[in-house]
Write a protein that holds these residues in place. Structure first.
Motif, PDB file in Angstrom:
ATOM      1  N   GLU A 186       0.835  -1.210   0.000  1.00  0.00           N
ATOM      2  CA  GLU A 186       0.000   0.000   0.000  1.00  0.00           C
ATOM      3  C   GLU A 186       0.870   1.260   0.000  1.00  0.00           C
ATOM      4  O   GLU A 186       0.560   2.231  -0.687  1.00  0.00           O
ATOM      5  CB  GLU A 186      -0.953  -0.001   1.193  1.00  0.00           C
ATOM      6  CG  GLU A 186      -1.870   1.210   1.247  1.00  0.00           C
ATOM      7  CD  GLU A 186      -2.744   1.433   0.016  1.00  0.00           C
ATOM      8  OE1 GLU A 186      -3.043   2.613  -0.289  1.00  0.00           O
ATOM      9  OE2 GLU A 186      -3.132   0.463  -0.664  1.00  0.00           O
ATOM     10  N   ASP A 187       1.964   1.250   0.749  1.00  0.00           N
ATOM     11  CA  ASP A 187       2.896   2.386   0.734  1.00  0.00           C
ATOM     12  C   ASP A 187       3.460   2.602  -0.672  1.00  0.00           C
ATOM     13  O   ASP A 187       3.582   3.730  -1.139  1.00  0.00           O
ATOM     14  CB  ASP A 187       4.048   2.171   1.715  1.00  0.00           C
ATOM     15  CG  ASP A 187       3.645   2.351   3.164  1.00  0.00           C
ATOM     16  OD1 ASP A 187       2.544   2.862   3.437  1.00  0.00           O
ATOM     17  OD2 ASP A 187       4.449   1.970   4.041  1.00  0.00           O
ATOM     18  N   TYR A 188       3.796   1.506  -1.332  1.00  0.00           N
ATOM     19  CA  TYR A 188       4.325   1.563  -2.695  1.00  0.00           C
ATOM     20  C   TYR A 188       3.283   2.175  -3.641  1.00  0.00           C
ATOM     21  O   TYR A 188       3.580   3.092  -4.406  1.00  0.00           O
ATOM     22  CB  TYR A 188       4.693   0.146  -3.140  1.00  0.00           C
ATOM     23  CG  TYR A 188       5.223   0.027  -4.546  1.00  0.00           C
ATOM     24  CD1 TYR A 188       6.552   0.322  -4.842  1.00  0.00           C
ATOM     25  CD2 TYR A 188       4.407  -0.403  -5.593  1.00  0.00           C
ATOM     26  CE1 TYR A 188       7.058   0.194  -6.126  1.00  0.00           C
ATOM     27  CE2 TYR A 188       4.902  -0.544  -6.872  1.00  0.00           C
ATOM     28  CZ  TYR A 188       6.230  -0.238  -7.141  1.00  0.00           C
ATOM     29  OH  TYR A 188       6.719  -0.364  -8.408  1.00  0.00           O
ATOM     30  N   ASN A 189       2.054   1.675  -3.564  1.00  0.00           N
ATOM     31  CA  ASN A 189       0.970   2.193  -4.406  1.00  0.00           C
ATOM     32  C   ASN A 189       0.773   3.688  -4.184  1.00  0.00           C
ATOM     33  O   ASN A 189       0.676   4.473  -5.134  1.00  0.00           O
ATOM     34  CB  ASN A 189      -0.337   1.465  -4.104  1.00  0.00           C
ATOM     35  CG  ASN A 189      -0.286  -0.010  -4.387  1.00  0.00           C
ATOM     36  OD1 ASN A 189       0.651  -0.509  -5.010  1.00  0.00           O
ATOM     37  ND2 ASN A 189      -1.278  -0.730  -3.911  1.00  0.00           N
ATOM     38  N   SER A 214       8.687  11.845   0.571  1.00  0.00           N
ATOM     39  CA  SER A 214      10.085  11.954   0.960  1.00  0.00           C
ATOM     40  C   SER A 214      10.561  10.692   1.690  1.00  0.00           C
ATOM     41  O   SER A 214      11.697  10.251   1.505  1.00  0.00           O
ATOM     42  CB  SER A 214      10.278  13.186   1.839  1.00  0.00           C
ATOM     43  OG  SER A 214      11.588  13.266   2.302  1.00  0.00           O
ATOM     44  N   GLN A 215       9.690  10.121   2.499  1.00  0.00           N
ATOM     45  CA  GLN A 215      10.042   8.923   3.272  1.00  0.00           C
ATOM     46  C   GLN A 215      10.075   7.654   2.416  1.00  0.00           C
ATOM     47  O   GLN A 215      10.599   6.632   2.850  1.00  0.00           O
ATOM     48  CB  GLN A 215       9.041   8.717   4.406  1.00  0.00           C
ATOM     49  CG  GLN A 215       9.109   9.778   5.470  1.00  0.00           C
ATOM     50  CD  GLN A 215       7.940   9.683   6.440  1.00  0.00           C
ATOM     51  OE1 GLN A 215       7.245   8.676   6.492  1.00  0.00           O
ATOM     52  NE2 GLN A 215       7.718  10.742   7.196  1.00  0.00           N
ATOM     53  N   HIS A 216       9.511   7.722   1.206  1.00  0.00           N
ATOM     54  CA  HIS A 216       9.396   6.524   0.366  1.00  0.00           C
ATOM     55  C   HIS A 216       9.999   6.724  -1.030  1.00  0.00           C
ATOM     56  O   HIS A 216       9.548   6.118  -2.000  1.00  0.00           O
ATOM     57  CB  HIS A 216       7.924   6.118   0.253  1.00  0.00           C
ATOM     58  CG  HIS A 216       7.322   5.721   1.555  1.00  0.00           C
ATOM     59  ND1 HIS A 216       6.721   6.638   2.398  1.00  0.00           N
ATOM     60  CD2 HIS A 216       7.256   4.532   2.193  1.00  0.00           C
ATOM     61  CE1 HIS A 216       6.305   6.016   3.480  1.00  0.00           C
ATOM     62  NE2 HIS A 216       6.618   4.736   3.392  1.00  0.00           N
ATOM     63  N   LYS A 217      11.048   7.522  -1.119  1.00  0.00           N
ATOM     64  CA  LYS A 217      11.700   7.774  -2.409  1.00  0.00           C
ATOM     65  C   LYS A 217      12.218   6.490  -3.043  1.00  0.00           C
ATOM     66  O   LYS A 217      12.292   6.376  -4.260  1.00  0.00           O
ATOM     67  CB  LYS A 217      12.875   8.737  -2.225  1.00  0.00           C
ATOM     68  CG  LYS A 217      12.496  10.144  -1.909  1.00  0.00           C
ATOM     69  CD  LYS A 217      13.766  10.968  -1.759  1.00  0.00           C
ATOM     70  CE  LYS A 217      13.486  12.216  -0.969  1.00  0.00           C
ATOM     71  NZ  LYS A 217      14.719  12.921  -0.627  1.00  0.00           N
ATOM     72  N   ALA A 254      16.815  -6.977   5.863  1.00  0.00           N
ATOM     73  CA  ALA A 254      17.940  -7.803   6.301  1.00  0.00           C
ATOM     74  C   ALA A 254      19.256  -7.033   6.383  1.00  0.00           C
ATOM     75  O   ALA A 254      20.280  -7.605   6.720  1.00  0.00           O
ATOM     76  CB  ALA A 254      18.107  -8.984   5.342  1.00  0.00           C
ATOM     77  N   THR A 255      19.217  -5.738   6.081  1.00  0.00           N
ATOM     78  CA  THR A 255      20.451  -4.953   6.079  1.00  0.00           C
ATOM     79  C   THR A 255      20.258  -3.653   6.849  1.00  0.00           C
ATOM     80  O   THR A 255      19.132  -3.207   7.060  1.00  0.00           O
ATOM     81  CB  THR A 255      20.911  -4.653   4.625  1.00  0.00           C
ATOM     82  OG1 THR A 255      22.128  -3.930   4.666  1.00  0.00           O
ATOM     83  CG2 THR A 255      19.885  -3.837   3.868  1.00  0.00           C
ATOM     84  N   VAL A 256      21.359  -3.072   7.235  1.00  0.00           N
ATOM     85  CA  VAL A 256      21.300  -1.757   7.877  1.00  0.00           C
ATOM     86  C   VAL A 256      21.405  -0.657   6.815  1.00  0.00           C
ATOM     87  O   VAL A 256      21.248   0.523   7.123  1.00  0.00           O
ATOM     88  CB  VAL A 256      22.432  -1.577   8.924  1.00  0.00           C
ATOM     89  CG1 VAL A 256      22.226  -2.532  10.077  1.00  0.00           C
ATOM     90  CG2 VAL A 256      23.799  -1.744   8.305  1.00  0.00           C
ATOM     91  N   GLU A 257      21.660  -1.065   5.589  1.00  0.00           N
ATOM     92  CA  GLU A 257      21.816  -0.125   4.477  1.00  0.00           C
ATOM     93  C   GLU A 257      20.487   0.577   4.201  1.00  0.00           C
ATOM     94  O   GLU A 257      19.418  -0.035   4.285  1.00  0.00           O
ATOM     95  CB  GLU A 257      22.286  -0.886   3.224  1.00  0.00           C
ATOM     96  CG  GLU A 257      22.635  -0.016   2.060  1.00  0.00           C
ATOM     97  CD  GLU A 257      23.717   0.998   2.385  1.00  0.00           C
ATOM     98  OE1 GLU A 257      23.434   2.206   2.284  1.00  0.00           O
ATOM     99  OE2 GLU A 257      24.832   0.580   2.737  1.00  0.00           O
ATOM    100  N   THR A 258      20.551   1.864   3.883  1.00  0.00           N
ATOM    101  CA  THR A 258      19.334   2.617   3.574  1.00  0.00           C
ATOM    102  C   THR A 258      19.322   3.163   2.150  1.00  0.00           C
ATOM    103  O   THR A 258      18.291   3.613   1.682  1.00  0.00           O
ATOM    104  CB  THR A 258      19.157   3.799   4.553  1.00  0.00           C
ATOM    105  OG1 THR A 258      20.299   4.648   4.454  1.00  0.00           O
ATOM    106  CG2 THR A 258      18.965   3.314   5.970  1.00  0.00           C
ATOM    107  N   ASP A 259      20.460   3.109   1.462  1.00  0.00           N
ATOM    108  CA  ASP A 259      20.550   3.624   0.101  1.00  0.00           C
ATOM    109  C   ASP A 259      19.922   2.628  -0.876  1.00  0.00           C
ATOM    110  O   ASP A 259      20.296   1.461  -0.919  1.00  0.00           O
ATOM    111  CB  ASP A 259      22.018   3.873  -0.264  1.00  0.00           C
ATOM    112  CG  ASP A 259      22.172   4.390  -1.672  1.00  0.00           C
ATOM    113  OD1 ASP A 259      22.575   3.595  -2.536  1.00  0.00           O
ATOM    114  OD2 ASP A 259      21.877   5.583  -1.893  1.00  0.00           O
ATOM    115  N   PHE A 260      18.966   3.095  -1.666  1.00  0.00           N
ATOM    116  CA  PHE A 260      18.264   2.224  -2.604  1.00  0.00           C
ATOM    117  C   PHE A 260      19.222   1.469  -3.515  1.00  0.00           C
ATOM    118  O   PHE A 260      19.095   0.269  -3.711  1.00  0.00           O
ATOM    119  CB  PHE A 260      17.266   3.026  -3.453  1.00  0.00           C
ATOM    120  CG  PHE A 260      16.777   2.250  -4.634  1.00  0.00           C
ATOM    121  CD1 PHE A 260      15.815   1.271  -4.476  1.00  0.00           C
ATOM    122  CD2 PHE A 260      17.314   2.456  -5.906  1.00  0.00           C
ATOM    123  CE1 PHE A 260      15.384   0.516  -5.558  1.00  0.00           C
ATOM    124  CE2 PHE A 260      16.893   1.711  -6.988  1.00  0.00           C
ATOM    125  CZ  PHE A 260      15.918   0.736  -6.816  1.00  0.00           C
TER     126      PHE A 260
END
Length: 167
Positions: free
Chosen positions: A5-8, A123-126, A150-156
């Motif tokens: 739903e966030d994606y949509n 902004s929170q879902h770029k 599964a990761t601490v990574e936040t960069d898409f």
């Protein structure tokens, strides 16, 4: 609200958060139906307005959707200098024409833009926008969310690279 739903919602706000009017269901991009499962895009659009993610656009925001030639026609109608960059023409129109008069000339239909709440959500879902833009990579939303959790990574791009390296 789940990630689907966030994606949509992210994709919809990205597409219709910049001075766009409500449309008939068959006028919305088809991926809202096929990719997002939104059977009634107009009702979804109306719900985002009701939930405060979209608000009526200002006249200046609405004018940004006009072509320069259309803006110059408005300038002619009001006797305003029509030279310069698009933003300069818009500013001149907004500064020199009474808001109600300009609104009568510009609003064929009410347009809606992101509210602060909508802009914050987007902004929170770029990352979802980037996932959608890069569908050719073959990364599903489920795969992306599983790797992201599964990761601490936040960069898409780093998350996506991790998925692609595993494939």
């Amino acid at each position: 609200m789940g990630y689907q739903e966030d994606y949509n919602q992210t994709l919809f706000l990205q597409a219709y958060g910049n001075a766009k009017p409500l449309k008939q269901n068959d006028e919305y991009q088809r991926y809202f139906t096929y990719e997002c499962g939104i059977a009634n895009p107009r009702a979804y659009h109306e719900q985002l307005i009701a939930d405060g993610f979209l608000i009526p656009s200002s006249t200046a925001e609405t004018l940004k959707g006009y072509k320069v030639a259309e803006l110059k026609e408005l300038c002619d109608a009001f006797g305003i200098v029509k030279t310069g960059k698009k933003q300069d023409i818009i500013e001149r129109l907004v500064q020199n024409v009474a808001p109600d008069l300009l609104k009568n000339y510009t609003n064929k239909e009410q347009c809606y833009s992101l509210s602060e709440k909508g802009a914050d959500f987007l902004s929170q879902h770029k990352d979802y926008i980037e996932l959608h833009r890069n569908t050719v990579w073959g990364i599903s939303l489920d795969e992306y969310e599983k790797e992201k959790a599964a990761t601490v990574e936040t960069d898409f791009y780093k998350i996506a690279l991790g998925i692609l390296e595993k494939k």
